[in-house]
Write an enzyme that holds these catalytic residues in place. Structure first.
Site, PDB file in Angstrom:
ATOM      1  N   PHE A 217      -5.081  10.208   1.278  1.00  0.00           N
ATOM      2  CA  PHE A 217      -5.457   9.058   0.446  1.00  0.00           C
ATOM      3  C   PHE A 217      -4.838   7.779   1.007  1.00  0.00           C
ATOM      4  O   PHE A 217      -5.500   6.729   1.075  1.00  0.00           O
ATOM      5  CB  PHE A 217      -4.993   9.299  -0.994  1.00  0.00           C
ATOM      6  CG  PHE A 217      -5.701   8.487  -2.026  1.00  0.00           C
ATOM      7  CD1 PHE A 217      -5.547   7.110  -2.086  1.00  0.00           C
ATOM      8  CD2 PHE A 217      -6.522   9.084  -2.966  1.00  0.00           C
ATOM      9  CE1 PHE A 217      -6.197   6.348  -3.051  1.00  0.00           C
ATOM     10  CE2 PHE A 217      -7.182   8.334  -3.937  1.00  0.00           C
ATOM     11  CZ  PHE A 217      -7.018   6.965  -3.975  1.00  0.00           C
ATOM     12  N   PHE A 218      -3.574   7.847   1.420  1.00  0.00           N
ATOM     13  CA  PHE A 218      -2.926   6.669   1.986  1.00  0.00           C
ATOM     14  C   PHE A 218      -3.590   6.261   3.301  1.00  0.00           C
ATOM     15  O   PHE A 218      -3.757   5.066   3.577  1.00  0.00           O
ATOM     16  CB  PHE A 218      -1.438   6.935   2.201  1.00  0.00           C
ATOM     17  CG  PHE A 218      -0.602   6.804   0.963  1.00  0.00           C
ATOM     18  CD1 PHE A 218      -0.367   5.566   0.389  1.00  0.00           C
ATOM     19  CD2 PHE A 218      -0.023   7.923   0.369  1.00  0.00           C
ATOM     20  CE1 PHE A 218       0.414   5.431  -0.750  1.00  0.00           C
ATOM     21  CE2 PHE A 218       0.759   7.805  -0.775  1.00  0.00           C
ATOM     22  CZ  PHE A 218       0.980   6.560  -1.335  1.00  0.00           C
TER      23      PHE A 218
ATOM     24  N   PHE B 112      -6.453   2.917  -8.188  1.00  0.00           N
ATOM     25  CA  PHE B 112      -5.190   3.656  -8.159  1.00  0.00           C
ATOM     26  C   PHE B 112      -5.414   5.144  -8.474  1.00  0.00           C
ATOM     27  O   PHE B 112      -4.492   5.943  -8.371  1.00  0.00           O
ATOM     28  CB  PHE B 112      -4.193   3.065  -9.168  1.00  0.00           C
ATOM     29  CG  PHE B 112      -2.768   3.452  -8.869  1.00  0.00           C
ATOM     30  CD1 PHE B 112      -2.039   2.771  -7.920  1.00  0.00           C
ATOM     31  CD2 PHE B 112      -2.163   4.513  -9.536  1.00  0.00           C
ATOM     32  CE1 PHE B 112      -0.725   3.130  -7.627  1.00  0.00           C
ATOM     33  CE2 PHE B 112      -0.847   4.884  -9.253  1.00  0.00           C
ATOM     34  CZ  PHE B 112      -0.123   4.186  -8.289  1.00  0.00           C
TER      35      PHE B 112
ATOM     36  N   ARG C 189       6.279   1.747   3.870  1.00  0.00           N
ATOM     37  CA  ARG C 189       5.023   1.083   3.540  1.00  0.00           C
ATOM     38  C   ARG C 189       5.242  -0.299   2.941  1.00  0.00           C
ATOM     39  O   ARG C 189       4.332  -1.146   2.983  1.00  0.00           O
ATOM     40  CB  ARG C 189       4.250   1.971   2.564  1.00  0.00           C
ATOM     41  CG  ARG C 189       2.789   1.645   2.421  1.00  0.00           C
ATOM     42  CD  ARG C 189       2.063   2.705   1.612  1.00  0.00           C
ATOM     43  NE  ARG C 189       0.666   2.335   1.431  1.00  0.00           N
ATOM     44  CZ  ARG C 189      -0.304   2.605   2.289  1.00  0.00           C
ATOM     45  NH1 ARG C 189      -0.040   3.263   3.398  1.00  0.00           N
ATOM     46  NH2 ARG C 189      -1.554   2.236   2.045  1.00  0.00           N
TER      47      ARG C 189
END
Length: 361
Positions: free
Chosen positions: A95-96, A198, A338
């Site tokens: 997902f990231f 999200f 990140r």
């Protein structure tokens, strides 16, 4: 204070939290824990990223552990069987990576590449088996992670997960179009869209295989359960907005609650930050009330029968992990590379991403 005061990990480290991002209530009232499988989880997800060619080998070697993606999941889904947690962690890492591809396609203005990927993901979500060897590693990795997640629950859960993620893909498309046009959504529009970008209901869905039981609609849709679940996710999304605000301003982002407050509520940036913090702390306070109500609801499910007791235990497990999401998200933002914009050579270009995209080199 130590990030892991009651850690299940052999290592305990103190993490310095910047005052502007500090939430003493999280540090005091939401003790952090980590699933004991975490060391192997980290190693296996790193290997999976390489195997699926989701990140170049040099970037996996230099950045994967420091990005702390497995730490985030290991702090959330406590009690999950190891294979369930591994599948969730790999999916989360995917997902990231997908989020980064989306960002780079916006930054480099590649609408054709994004449209192609969007269609492929929709198709792979409905038929993952036929996409395991897709030419685009992002599609193949998605198919692999989805297929593994589908193995833990029944058809109803799989259909719900697919329905929820189809909506996430479309929300990413809305964000893509907004960013290309430089359009900042209104506060109300943003809050609605943020629940999808999200993936609020995806992470909530994954509480069920972690607890070893698919929950009936009467439980999932009960106001006590649903409110606790929503508040845990809202906290995470808004705290992410607070922490990523410098990164997103540097990258000319338009999707951040702080940015919407500045544009549409005519706030100064410091005023928007103050408002973000107010919403976040209110969310914590409201969750503490909702948590008690959800646990009382779980108690009522134990009707003296074996199925009733098992359902009550599963719901309590889900609610307890909703609480764990607060500390997992909080510490993730202060440990993950990140968000260390100040350490990047180019504040608008994360060092762990590639600027190329499949089919457009």
């Amino acid at each position: 204070m130590p990030a892991f005061p009651h850690s299940t990990s052999p290592t305990t480290t103190a993490v310095a939290v910047p005052p502007a991002l500090s939430l003493p209530v999280i540090e005091a009232a939401f003790p952090r824990q980590r699933h004991p499988y975490w060391p192997r989880l980290q190693e296996n997800t790193r290997s999976w990223l390489l195997e699926k060619r989701l990140m170049p080998e040099d970037k996996v070697r230099e950045y994967a552990d420091g990005l702390c993606y497995t730490d985030l999941m290991a702090g959330y889904y406590l009690g999950a069987p190891d294979d369930v947690l591994q599948a969730i962690a790999d999916y989360s890492a995917w997902f990231f990576v997908w989020d980064d591809r989306h960002d780079r396609d916006v930054v480099h203005r590649r609408p054709a590449a994004w449209r192609r990927l969007r269609v492929r993901l929709h198709t792979a979500l409905d038929s993952p088996t036929s996409h395991l060897h897709h030419q685009d590693p992002l599609v193949a990795g998605f198919a692999d992670s989805v297929l593994r997640l589908y193995a833990f629950c029944g058809r109803a859960w799989n259909a719900r997960f697919a329905r929820h993620f189809h909506a996430v893909i479309e929300a990413y498309d809305r964000e893509f179009r907004n960013r290309l046009r430089g359009r900042v959504p209104t506060v109300e529009e943003y809050l609605e869209l943020r629940r999808l970008t999200f993936a609020h209901w995806i992470w909530t869905d994954l509480l069920e295989p972690s607890a070893g039981r698919e929950l009936p609609d009467t439980v999932r849709k009960h106001p006590a359960y649903r409110r606790a679940a929503l508040l845990s996710q809202e906290f995470a999304a808004w705290y992410n907005d607070l922490c990523s605000l410098p990164k997103e301003i540097a990258g000319n982002e338009v999707h951040n609650l702080g940015i919407s407050l500045v544009r549409h509520r005519k706030m100064t940036l410091p005023e928007a930050v103050t408002e973000l913090r107010r919403r976040i702390t209110d969310c914590i306070d409201e969750f503490l009330i909702a948590e008690r109500e959800a646990l009382r609801f779980a108690d009522t499910l134990d009707d003296g029968t074996v199925p009733g007791k098992e359902l009550s235990i599963a719901v309590k497990s889900c609610v307890i992990n909703m609480r764990n999401w607060f500390s997992a998200v909080y510490w993730f933002h202060h440990e993950s590379g990140r968000y260390r914009v100040d350490a990047w050579e180019d504040s608008a270009t994360p060092p762990y991403v590639t600027n190329e995209t499949e089919g457009e080199k």
